[in-house]
Design a protein around this motif. Structure first.
Motif, PDB file in Angstrom:
ATOM      1  N   LEU A 254       0.854  -1.197   0.000  1.00 49.68           N
ATOM      2  CA  LEU A 254       0.000   0.000   0.000  1.00 49.68           C
ATOM      3  C   LEU A 254       0.881   1.234   0.000  1.00 49.68           C
ATOM      4  O   LEU A 254       2.018   1.174   0.475  1.00 49.68           O
ATOM      5  CB  LEU A 254      -0.850   0.027   1.272  1.00 49.68           C
ATOM      6  N   ASP A 255       0.341   2.372  -0.469  1.00 49.26           N
ATOM      7  CA  ASP A 255       1.110   3.609  -0.329  1.00 49.26           C
ATOM      8  C   ASP A 255       1.152   3.985   1.153  1.00 49.26           C
ATOM      9  O   ASP A 255       0.336   3.502   1.941  1.00 49.26           O
ATOM     10  CB  ASP A 255       0.491   4.733  -1.174  1.00 49.26           C
ATOM     11  N   GLU A 256       2.084   4.849   1.522  1.00 48.48           N
ATOM     12  CA  GLU A 256       2.336   5.144   2.943  1.00 48.48           C
ATOM     13  C   GLU A 256       1.067   5.627   3.669  1.00 48.48           C
ATOM     14  O   GLU A 256       0.765   5.190   4.774  1.00 48.48           O
ATOM     15  CB  GLU A 256       3.456   6.187   3.052  1.00 48.48           C
ATOM     16  N   GLN A 257       0.318   6.501   3.031  1.00 43.64           N
ATOM     17  CA  GLN A 257      -0.886   7.044   3.660  1.00 43.64           C
ATOM     18  C   GLN A 257      -1.903   5.936   3.964  1.00 43.64           C
ATOM     19  O   GLN A 257      -2.451   5.864   5.067  1.00 43.64           O
ATOM     20  CB  GLN A 257      -1.486   8.075   2.679  1.00 43.64           C
ATOM     21  N   SER A 258      -2.126   5.067   2.984  1.00 44.79           N
ATOM     22  CA  SER A 258      -3.103   3.985   3.174  1.00 44.79           C
ATOM     23  C   SER A 258      -2.588   2.985   4.209  1.00 44.79           C
ATOM     24  O   SER A 258      -3.351   2.465   5.027  1.00 44.79           O
ATOM     25  CB  SER A 258      -3.332   3.230   1.857  1.00 44.79           C
ATOM     26  N   ASP A 264      -3.502   1.895  11.754  1.00 42.90           N
ATOM     27  CA  ASP A 264      -4.181   2.583  12.854  1.00 42.90           C
ATOM     28  C   ASP A 264      -5.560   1.995  13.099  1.00 42.90           C
ATOM     29  O   ASP A 264      -5.919   1.671  14.231  1.00 42.90           O
ATOM     30  CB  ASP A 264      -4.345   4.075  12.523  1.00 42.90           C
ATOM     31  N   HIS A 265      -6.359   1.844  12.031  1.00 45.01           N
ATOM     32  CA  HIS A 265      -7.746   1.438  12.223  1.00 45.01           C
ATOM     33  C   HIS A 265      -7.848  -0.030  12.647  1.00 45.01           C
ATOM     34  O   HIS A 265      -8.691  -0.373  13.475  1.00 45.01           O
ATOM     35  CB  HIS A 265      -8.542   1.638  10.929  1.00 45.01           C
ATOM     36  N   LEU A 266      -6.989  -0.874  12.101  1.00 44.04           N
ATOM     37  CA  LEU A 266      -7.078  -2.283  12.499  1.00 44.04           C
ATOM     38  C   LEU A 266      -6.630  -2.467  13.946  1.00 44.04           C
ATOM     39  O   LEU A 266      -7.247  -3.204  14.712  1.00 44.04           O
ATOM     40  CB  LEU A 266      -6.236  -3.161  11.576  1.00 44.04           C
ATOM     41  N   ARG A 267      -5.555  -1.778  14.284  1.00 51.68           N
ATOM     42  CA  ARG A 267      -5.074  -1.889  15.668  1.00 51.68           C
ATOM     43  C   ARG A 267      -6.160  -1.350  16.620  1.00 51.68           C
ATOM     44  O   ARG A 267      -6.466  -1.962  17.647  1.00 51.68           O
ATOM     45  CB  ARG A 267      -3.774  -1.085  15.803  1.00 51.68           C
ATOM     46  N   SER A 268      -6.780  -0.233  16.252  1.00 55.60           N
ATOM     47  CA  SER A 268      -7.849   0.328  17.096  1.00 55.60           C
ATOM     48  C   SER A 268      -9.012  -0.647  17.189  1.00 55.60           C
ATOM     49  O   SER A 268      -9.584  -0.850  18.265  1.00 55.60           O
ATOM     50  CB  SER A 268      -8.353   1.653  16.516  1.00 55.60           C
ATOM     51  N   ALA A 269      -9.368  -1.263  16.046  1.00 56.14           N
ATOM     52  CA  ALA A 269     -10.499  -2.198  16.055  1.00 56.14           C
ATOM     53  C   ALA A 269     -10.218  -3.369  17.001  1.00 56.14           C
ATOM     54  O   ALA A 269     -11.104  -3.810  17.741  1.00 56.14           O
ATOM     55  CB  ALA A 269     -10.771  -2.707  14.640  1.00 56.14           C
ATOM     56  N   VAL A 270      -8.975  -3.854  17.005  1.00 55.44           N
ATOM     57  CA  VAL A 270      -8.628  -4.962  17.910  1.00 55.44           C
ATOM     58  C   VAL A 270      -8.835  -4.526  19.369  1.00 55.44           C
ATOM     59  O   VAL A 270      -9.429  -5.241  20.184  1.00 55.44           O
ATOM     60  CB  VAL A 270      -7.167  -5.432  17.688  1.00 55.44           C
ATOM     61  N   VAL A 271      -8.385  -3.317  19.696  1.00 54.31           N
ATOM     62  CA  VAL A 271      -8.491  -2.853  21.085  1.00 54.31           C
ATOM     63  C   VAL A 271      -9.968  -2.666  21.471  1.00 54.31           C
ATOM     64  O   VAL A 271     -10.393  -3.026  22.576  1.00 54.31           O
ATOM     65  CB  VAL A 271      -7.723  -1.523  21.296  1.00 54.31           C
TER      66      VAL A 271
END
Ligand code: SER
Length: 396
Positions: A254-258, A264-271
């Motif tokens: 993926l490009d850096e932004q994506s 961020d979102h996957l790690r947040s979803a896990v928490v």
């Protein structure tokens, strides 16, 4: 210094100064709190800031996980994360602001080795209801730290009503030139630590009344400080993201932004899952659902065959361990995959419904209501499906 060492140094510094460590809470704020998720370390302490005696005394320190959706559009830049950790200290009607700022300065410079020349502070400059915060201004001047008085930026509150007060923020220079300008004019000054003089309560009519006691509430953004201390230019490069940076690009180029958004979102979803929230169409569950859908939208943009079931277990385990959550990684993955299937079915249905002649022209509120109520298609999804359709037509 690793994250764990920074946390230990912080907590021990304040324990040596009479603070008792309290256990951080989950992302779910206590009942009656006006916010959906804990956005700051003070949430679990609201009753004590309002005067109830705390069983561990008047000086407290902790590490609290927080979630901010207000910053969602900024996720992907160098400093904002959806779920992050905040190191916090509190004086519940005990010492005052100057003491807190002085300790803050000494911990950063002597305890954590920050070059004093890289610091800047901001202070509340006063408004029509409150005076300038001269006490904080004097501390920074005496310490020789450059300080900026601001007009609206140095006031902290927890929503429209409740405890609030002027604050003094500590910034660290992140640029690769010598420091210049001031925090409000140059965003290479990164805010790391906020000291709030929490002594007012805002009432429903907007007026301010004094709290029964004068408190201090401070919050230091752990990933931000860690990345700066580790000489990294973004929070995604600090040690807690190491397995994510190692494993995700290999799985999904993926490009850096994506890449940042997905991490961020996957790690947040896990928490969030680890704290017991389940995907839903309202409230906390909807925040979780939106995070997962944003990830899938990014992943499927380049390659619709990508699957959350491929997420390495190491990443889920690393995150659950870091936040000391006892949910099994298999359960987390199962819930993510179920959510992925639901979204995939919804997209399919959405494409079919939006292909009908009725939805070819401009859409009005009643169309959006119909699409939502009858087909379960939220407005933002309808917009993005129409956008996709337009782009596909144009590229033909
Ligand atoms: N409540 C303040 C903040 O979140 C300090 O902890 O910035």
């Amino acid at each position: 210094m690793h994250t764990e060492q920074i946390v230990r140094t912080f907590v021990e510094y304040f324990e040596e100064r009479g603070h008792r460590r309290i256990t951080g809470s989950t992302l779910l704020p206590p009942p009656g709190d006006p916010v959906l998720f804990t956005t700051s370390g003070m949430h679990p302490l609201t009753p004590y800031l309002e005067g109830r005696p705390h069983p561990l005394g008047r000086r407290l320190v902790n590490v609290q996980r927080c979630l901010r959706t207000t910053d969602l559009d900024e996720v992907g830049d160098d400093t904002h994360l959806t779920v992050f950790e905040m190191l916090g200290t509190w004086s519940l009607g005990d010492y005052e602001g100057p003491q807190s700022l002085d300790w803050g300065y000494r911990l950063l410079t002597e305890g954590l080795g920050v070059d004093p020349g890289l610091l800047h502070a901001t202070v509340h400059g006063g408004d029509d209801r409150t005076c300038p915060d001269d006490a904080s201004l004097r501390v920074w001047q005496d310490l020789g730290v450059p300080v900026e008085l601001t007009e609206g930026d140095n006031w902290w509150d927890n929503g429209p009503v409740g405890p609030c007060g002027p604050d003094s923020e500590i910034f660290l220079w992140s640029g690769d030139t010598p420091p210049r300008s001031t925090p409000t004019r140059d965003d290479r000054w990164v805010e790391v630590w906020n000291h709030v003089m929490m002594r007012h309560r805002r009432l429903d009519d907007g007026s301010l009344v004094p709290l029964p006691q004068r408190n201090i509430d401070t919050g230091l953004g752990l990933e931000r400080l860690t990345s700066l201390l580790q000489g990294k230019s973004s929070v995604y490069e600090c040690d807690v993201f190491e397995p994510w940076r190692r494993l995700v690009p290999a799985l999904w180029p993926l490009d850096e932004q994506s890449l940042r958004l997905v991490q961020d979102h996957l790690r947040s979803a896990v928490v969030i899952l680890g704290d017991g929230v389940r995907p839903a169409n309202t409230g906390r569950g909807y925040v979780l659902r939106r995070l997962v859908r944003r990830v899938l939208t990014v992943l499927w943009r380049d390659d619709p065959s990508r699957e959350l079931g491929d997420l390495p277990e190491e990443l889920v385990l690393h995150t659950l361990d870091h936040f000391r959550q006892d949910m099994g990684p298999g359960d987390v993955r199962r819930l993510l995959v179920e959510e992925e299937r639901r979204f995939s079915r919804l997209l399919e249905r959405g494409r079919q419904v939006l292909a009908r002649p009725r939805f070819q022209g401009p859409l009005y509120d009643e169309d959006f209501h119909y699409l939502h109520d009858t087909h379960g298609l939220p407005r933002d999804l309808v917009m993005s499906l129409r956008q996709d359709r337009r782009e596909r037509r144009e590229s033909r």
